[in-house]
Design an enzyme around this catalytic site. Structure first.
Site, mmCIF file in Angstrom:
data_model
loop_
_atom_site.group_PDB
_atom_site.id
_atom_site.type_symbol
_atom_site.label_atom_id
_atom_site.label_comp_id
_atom_site.label_asym_id
_atom_site.label_seq_id
_atom_site.Cartn_x
_atom_site.Cartn_y
_atom_site.Cartn_z
ATOM 1 N N GLU A 140 0.643 -1.056 -0.044
ATOM 2 C CA GLU A 140 0.095 0.006 0.029
ATOM 3 C C GLU A 140 0.876 1.281 -0.056
ATOM 4 O O GLU A 140 1.316 1.812 1.000
ATOM 5 C CB GLU A 140 -1.016 -0.010 1.329
ATOM 6 N N HIS A 206 -6.421 4.971 -2.843
ATOM 7 C CA HIS A 206 -5.754 6.521 -2.249
ATOM 8 C C HIS A 206 -5.452 7.262 -3.512
ATOM 9 O O HIS A 206 -4.473 7.724 -4.045
ATOM 10 C CB HIS A 206 -4.211 6.034 -1.593
ATOM 11 N N HIS A 227 -10.095 -0.262 0.073
ATOM 12 C CA HIS A 227 -10.987 0.377 1.119
ATOM 13 C C HIS A 227 -11.923 1.488 0.452
ATOM 14 O O HIS A 227 -11.748 2.531 0.704
ATOM 15 C CB HIS A 227 -10.319 0.984 2.315
ATOM 16 N N ARG A 238 -22.084 15.011 -11.039
ATOM 17 C CA ARG A 238 -21.738 15.635 -12.307
ATOM 18 C C ARG A 238 -20.031 15.406 -12.507
ATOM 19 O O ARG A 238 -19.757 15.470 -13.674
ATOM 20 C CB ARG A 238 -21.849 17.034 -12.509
ATOM 21 N N ASP A 259 -16.437 -1.335 9.954
ATOM 22 C CA ASP A 259 -16.259 -1.132 11.335
ATOM 23 C C ASP A 259 -17.180 -0.236 12.011
ATOM 24 O O ASP A 259 -17.116 0.119 13.101
ATOM 25 C CB ASP A 259 -14.706 -0.718 11.854
ATOM 26 N N GLY A 260 -18.037 0.430 11.172
ATOM 27 C CA GLY A 260 -19.021 1.380 11.630
ATOM 28 C C GLY A 260 -18.353 2.600 11.899
ATOM 29 O O GLY A 260 -19.013 3.924 12.249
ATOM 30 N N ASP A 285 -7.777 -3.475 7.517
ATOM 31 C CA ASP A 285 -7.028 -2.690 7.821
ATOM 32 C C ASP A 285 -6.430 -2.270 9.089
ATOM 33 O O ASP A 285 -6.123 -1.096 9.583
ATOM 34 C CB ASP A 285 -7.578 -1.461 6.940
ATOM 35 N N ALA A 318 -6.313 6.235 10.907
ATOM 36 C CA ALA A 318 -5.171 5.602 10.541
ATOM 37 C C ALA A 318 -5.349 4.457 10.859
ATOM 38 O O ALA A 318 -5.197 3.764 11.913
ATOM 39 C CB ALA A 318 -4.130 6.334 11.436
#
Length: 388
Positions: A140, A206, A227, A238, A259-260, A285, A318
Site C-alpha cells: 500500500e 488512495h 477500502h 456531475r 467497522d461502523g 485495515d 489511521a
C-alpha cells in the site's frame, strides 16, 4: 485422517446440513452430508454440535494486531500475531506496508518474505501450534495520491516507475501479491500493466482519479479497489470520479472496512447492494491496536492514537482496530445479509480476487483452513492446515 461434524457447513457458495468434512495430510479430502457418507473407521472425529464449519477468513489488507506492526515486528514476534489472528478466525493474511523510506520498506519486505517462506513450512507439516499464515505481501504505497494519501507520510510518496517497482519486488523476493496504486499518477499505467503481468492483484485506491483515469487503470490491468470510499475522490453527480468506476464495473472486485467508523452503515448497505455477494470483499485495515486497549501504537513509521477503538493521527483515520469476525457480524447487522453471504465476503471473494486458489472454500483439494462459528458468527475454534 480427521473427520469434522457440525450442524451446518458453508462452502461458502452453498450450505450443507449435518455435514461431514474429512481431512488428510492437511488437505480437505471430502465434503458431504452425513446422510451421504459414513465416518471412515480410521478417522479421529471432532463433533462441533450446533456450530457452523466455514472457510478460514483471509484478510488481504492488514498492518498488524496484538501490539505488533508487520513492518517492524521481529521474526520471533510474528507467531504471537499469527496466534492472535486465529482467535478471530483468520487463517491467512497479507501483511500490508505503509509508505516509508524506500530502504526501510525494502528491509521490511525482506523480513516479510522470510515470514511467508517460514509459513510455507507450516503447510508442509513443520512447526508447532495453530497459526494464521502470511500468504503474500500487499504494497500500500508508495504510489499513492498526495491529495488522497490519508496518513501516509507525503515525503515518502513517489511517482510510479518500473525501476522502483522492481526494487520492491526484488526485496520481497517475488512475494508481492497485491499493489494499491493511484491510477492517475504519471507512470502508473505502465506499472499497473507490469504488476498485472506478474500476477499481482492491482488495486486502485488512495486516489483522486476522475472517471476516465480510473477506467484507464482498469484497462491497464487493475481489477480491485482498496477500502472503498476511504482515501478516494468523493462521488459527485456531475463528476463521478473513481467511485463510479469502483461501484458500477461488474468485473471489478472491491473491499471495504465495515467497522461502523470508516463507513456509515447505510453506505455499507449501498456498497454491498452494488457489488453484490460475488464481488464485495471485507478487510480490516487493522493496525497494531487490534485486540489491545486504547493507547499509542505504531503504524509503519507513524505513531497513532487509539481512543474508544478509533485510530487517528492528527485527526485523520489511521487504520483500524477491527477484527475480521466482527466485520462479518457487522455485515449481517448493518445490511441484513445472511451469515453465509457475509462469510463469503471474508473467504471466497478475497481469495479469488487475489488468485489464491487453494484457500477460501471448503472443497476437496483445498487446504484445510477452517473456522468453527457459533450460529451467530462468534469464533469457537480455528483450524490451520488441518491442525486443530
Amino acid at each position: 485422517m480427521i473427520a469434522l461434524r457440525a450442524s451446518r457447513l458453508y462452502t461458502p457458495q452453498e450450505e450443507i446440513q449435518n455435514p461431514l468434512l474429512l481431512i488428510e495430510d492437511g488437505l480437505i479430502s471430502a465434503v458431504s452430508s452425513r446422510a451421504q457418507q459414513d465416518v471412515p473407521k480410521n478417522a479421529t472425529v471432532f463433533d462441533f454440535a450446533d456450530a457452523i464449519l466455514a472457510p478460514g477468513f483471509v484478510d488481504i489488507h492488514m498492518h498488524g494486531g496484538a501490539g505488533l506492526d508487520v513492518m517492524r515486528a521481529a521474526p520471533a514476534e510474528m507467531p504471537h500475531l499469527n496466534r492472535f489472528l486465529t482467535t478471530h478466525g483468520v487463517t491467512g493474511y497479507f501483511p500490508t506496508t505503509v509508505a516509508a523510506p524506500l530502504d526501510q520498506t525494502c528491509r521490511a519486505l525482506e523480513r516479510l518474505a522470510d515470514a511467508i517462506e517460514a509459513a510455507q513450512g507450516i503447510a508442509a507439516g513443520k512447526g508447532d501450534g495453530v497459526q494464521a499464515r502470511p500468504l503474500g505481501i500487499h504494497l500500500e504505497g508508495p504510489f499513492l495520491s498526495h491529495k488522497r494519501r490519508g496518513v501516509h507520510p507525503p515525503e515518502y510518496l513517489v511517482e510510479p516507475t518500473l525501476e522502483i517497482f522492481e526494487r520492491l519486488w526484488q526485496a520481497a523476493r517475488g512475494h508481492v501479491r497485491m499493489l494499491t496504486i493511484a491510477p492517475e499518477l504519471p507512470g502508473a499505467l505502465e506499472v499497473i500493466a507490469e504488476a498485472a503481468r506478474r500476477k499481482v492483484c492491482v488495486s486502485i485506491g488512495h486516489s483522486d482519479a476522475v472517471l476516465e483515469a480510473a477506467r484507464a487503470g482498469v484497462r491497464a490491468g487493475a481489477r480491485h479497489a482498496t477500502h472503498t470510499f476511504n482515501a478516494m475522490r468523493p462521488l459527485d453527480h456531475r463528476d463521478p470520479g473513481i467511485l463510479a468506476e469502483v461501484l458500477t464495473d461488474r468485473l471489478l472486485t472491491a473491499d471495504i472496512i465495515v467497522d461502523g467508523i470508516h463507513v456509515e452503515p447505510e453506505v455499507v448497505q449501498i456498497f454491498l447492494q452494488l457489488k453484490g455477494v460475488e464481488r464485495a470483499v471485507l478487510i480490516t485495515d487493522a493496525m497494531a491496536a487490534a485486540g489491545m486497549p486504547d493507547g499509542i501504537y505504531q503504524l509503519g513509521p507513524l505513531q497513532v492514537e487509539v481512543r474508544d477503538g478509533k485510530c487517528t493521527l492528527d485527526g485523520k483515520l489511521a487504520g483500524s482496530s477491527l477484527t475480521m469476525d466482527r466485520a462479518v457480524r457487522n455485515v449481517v447487522r448493518f445490511a441484513g445479509w445472511s451469515l453465509r453471504d457475509a462469510v463469503r465476503a471474508a473467504t471466497l471473494n478475497p481469495t479469488r480476487a487475489v488468485g489464491l486458489q487453494q484457500h477460501g472454500a471448503l472443497v476437496p483439494g483445498a487446504e484445510a483452513d477452517i473456522v468453527v462459528l457459533s450460529p451467530t458468527g462468534e469464533v469457537r475454534k480455528t483450524i490451520v492446515c488441518g491442525r486443530i
